[in-house]
Design an enzyme around this catalytic site. Structure first.
Site, PDB file in Angstrom:
ATOM      1  N   ASP A 204       0.866  -1.178   0.000  1.00 57.17           N
ATOM      2  CA  ASP A 204       0.000   0.000   0.000  1.00 57.17           C
ATOM      3  C   ASP A 204       0.902   1.228   0.000  1.00 57.17           C
ATOM      4  OD1 ASP A 204      -1.761   2.061   0.559  1.00 57.17           O
ATOM      5  OD2 ASP A 204      -2.961   0.869   1.955  1.00 57.17           O
TER       6      ASP A 204
ATOM      7  N   ASP B 283      -2.734   2.470  -6.176  1.00 55.62           N
ATOM      8  CA  ASP B 283      -1.683   2.498  -5.154  1.00 55.62           C
ATOM      9  C   ASP B 283      -1.664   1.266  -4.241  1.00 55.62           C
ATOM     10  OD1 ASP B 283      -4.021   3.050  -3.873  1.00 55.62           O
ATOM     11  OD2 ASP B 283      -3.303   4.805  -2.793  1.00 55.62           O
ATOM     12  N   GLU B 284      -2.343   0.201  -4.653  1.00 49.89           N
ATOM     13  CA  GLU B 284      -2.338  -1.013  -3.839  1.00 49.89           C
ATOM     14  C   GLU B 284      -2.239  -2.250  -4.724  1.00 49.89           C
ATOM     15  OE1 GLU B 284      -5.504  -1.567  -0.994  1.00 49.89           O
ATOM     16  OE2 GLU B 284      -5.744   0.595  -0.795  1.00 49.89           O
TER      17      GLU B 284
END
Length: 411
Positions: A10, A104-105
């Site tokens: 993350d 973003d993960e």
DNA sequence: TCTGGGGTCCTAGGACCC
DNA sequence: TCTGGGGTCCTAGGACCC
């Protein structure tokens, strides 16, 4: 299923971190990244800003009220998508089994990489070091036997964390963990469970399954498993995702409008955004969905219509959306308009039978080609020409993926 | 003085057919 | 004439995620 080892990575305050890494003036300062136009919200804020109470989803004035020294940065989507793509390439140096959950993960199934790299922790350290070195940003990584727990673990230490949930520790860690920390349990579900006197994952995992299924139906079984930290869902790597189910765009207008011709013009613009994306990925759909939010923000409606044939031309989408709009008497000025296309199928290349249809297809292809070269909306249907189009989306959609149909052109 | 945009999955109810 | 059950397709709406 044999025991797996899953990483969840993350990126910390991703957009804000990228901005701070690219501009020394912003480092150490409270910043907020927003979309471009008037009615925008904060999409990400730096940890300095979060410490002052700035939150995602706040209007700019709210952020400033919480933190007067807040620096507003208009997001640069190209920078984020580019960085995200390169980060995911790094992940693939450690396993081909990489699933991007959002910009973003990502999850990584490193089960079969452990013998090469020694341990999952080692892989995590390598990834963190390379991302820090290349982009000067940090991430939090969770390591666990499945996706649910890996995501939970990555949330436990921020920023720049590394958290391991080993199989033998699962029940101890979940015992006191609030249920809302589980990915999949939102505000409403939390409230329902709380009313059943269930507050922690431990309590959820011990709850009678029949009690849960009576209340939640088929979800009940899954809820109990979540409480016990069980999750057998696989990491689905790039290119093996299920086919996309819908393609849509919506926009909050700069100001509320009630002029029908102006509404139609925005519908045409949305139809072109949806149509061009559908065509680029070679899908067409039978169901067109129109969504309207009124000026008061709270009242809205959505209507869908299923056609006899599959379409992806902008003018066809527009016609279907307009037909829906014409069945409705608008009650207020309009704040937001949205169109999506669903009931999709992947289309084999095929020329229409009739000359008239073929001409339209060629015209559409020529227009798409020009727009690809010169930027979206360079060429449009005549109705849009006066140059009054809305600024469109400046906010990067979290559904963005580094590859494939979800790689929305946000530029 | 306001509150973005992109998705997925699930449920309920009605129409229609066998 | 009435009764029914199962299946599919469709619309509407809600919950959830980032």
């Amino acid at each position: 299923m044999t025991c797996r080892t899953i990483l969840h990575v993350d990126m910390n305050a991703f957009f804000a971190s990228v901005e701070q890494a690219n501009n020394p003036d912003l480092r150490g300062r409270a910043i907020a990244v927003t979309g471009g136009h008037g009615r925008t919200v904060i999409t990400t804020s730096s940890y300095e800003a979060r410490a002052k109470g700035v939150k995602t989803g706040m209007a700019i004035w709210e952020g400033k009220r919480a933190c007067p020294e807040l620096v507003i940065v208009v997001g640069d989507n190209r920078k984020y998508t580019h960085t995200s793509t390169r980060i995911n390439e790094i992940f693939r140096d450690y396993t081909p089994e990489v699933e991007a959950f959002s910009i973003d993960e990502s999850w990584l199934d490193v089960t079969h990489s452990l013998s090469i790299f020694g341990s999952a922790e080692n892989i995590a350290y390598l990834i963190k070091a390379r991302i820090k070195h290349l982009f000067d940003i940090t991430c939090s990584i969770g390591i666990a036997p499945n996706k649910l727990l890996a995501k939970l673990a990555s949330d436990m230490q921020k920023p720049d964390g590394l958290t391991v949930i080993a199989p033998e520790n699962v029940s101890r860690i979940l015992e006191q963990m609030p249920i809302k920390d589980l990915c999949g349990i939102g505000r409403k579900m939390q409230r329902h469970l709380n009313m059943m006197s269930i507050y922690t994952c431990g309590e959820l995992g011990r709850c009678e399954e029949t009690r849960l299924t009576r209340k939640f139906g088929i979800i009940g079984k899954r809820l109990k498993e979540m409480g016990q930290g069980k999750d057998s869902s696989p990491v689905v790597r790039f290119g093996r995702e299920d086919d996309v189910k819908s393609v849509g765009h919506s926009m909050t207008l700069e100001r509320d409008i009630d002029d029908p011709s102006e509404i139609r013009r925005f519908l045409l613009q949305l139809s072109e955004m949806v149509g061009s994306r559908a065509r680029r990925y070679n899908v067409s759909g039978r169901t067109v969905h129109l969504y309207v939010r009124y000026a008061d923000f709270f009242s809205s409606w959505g209507k869908q219509s299923t056609l006899k044939s599959y379409i992806n031309r902008s003018d066809e989408i527009y016609r279907a959306a307009l037909a829906i709009l014409n069945t409705v008497e608008l009650e207020q000025p309009v704040r937001l308009l949205g169109i999506s296309l669903s009931n999709l199928k992947h289309q084999a290349e095929q020329l229409p039978l009739f000359e008239e249809e073929r001409k339209k297809l060629f015209a559409t292809q020529a227009m798409d080609a020009l727009n690809d070269r010169f930027g979206r909306m360079s060429v449009m249907f005549g109705t849009l020409l006066p140059g009054k189009e809305n600024a469109g989306s400046h906010v990067i959609p979290p559904s963005w993926r580094p590859d494939g149909v979800k790689n929305i052109d946000v530029l």
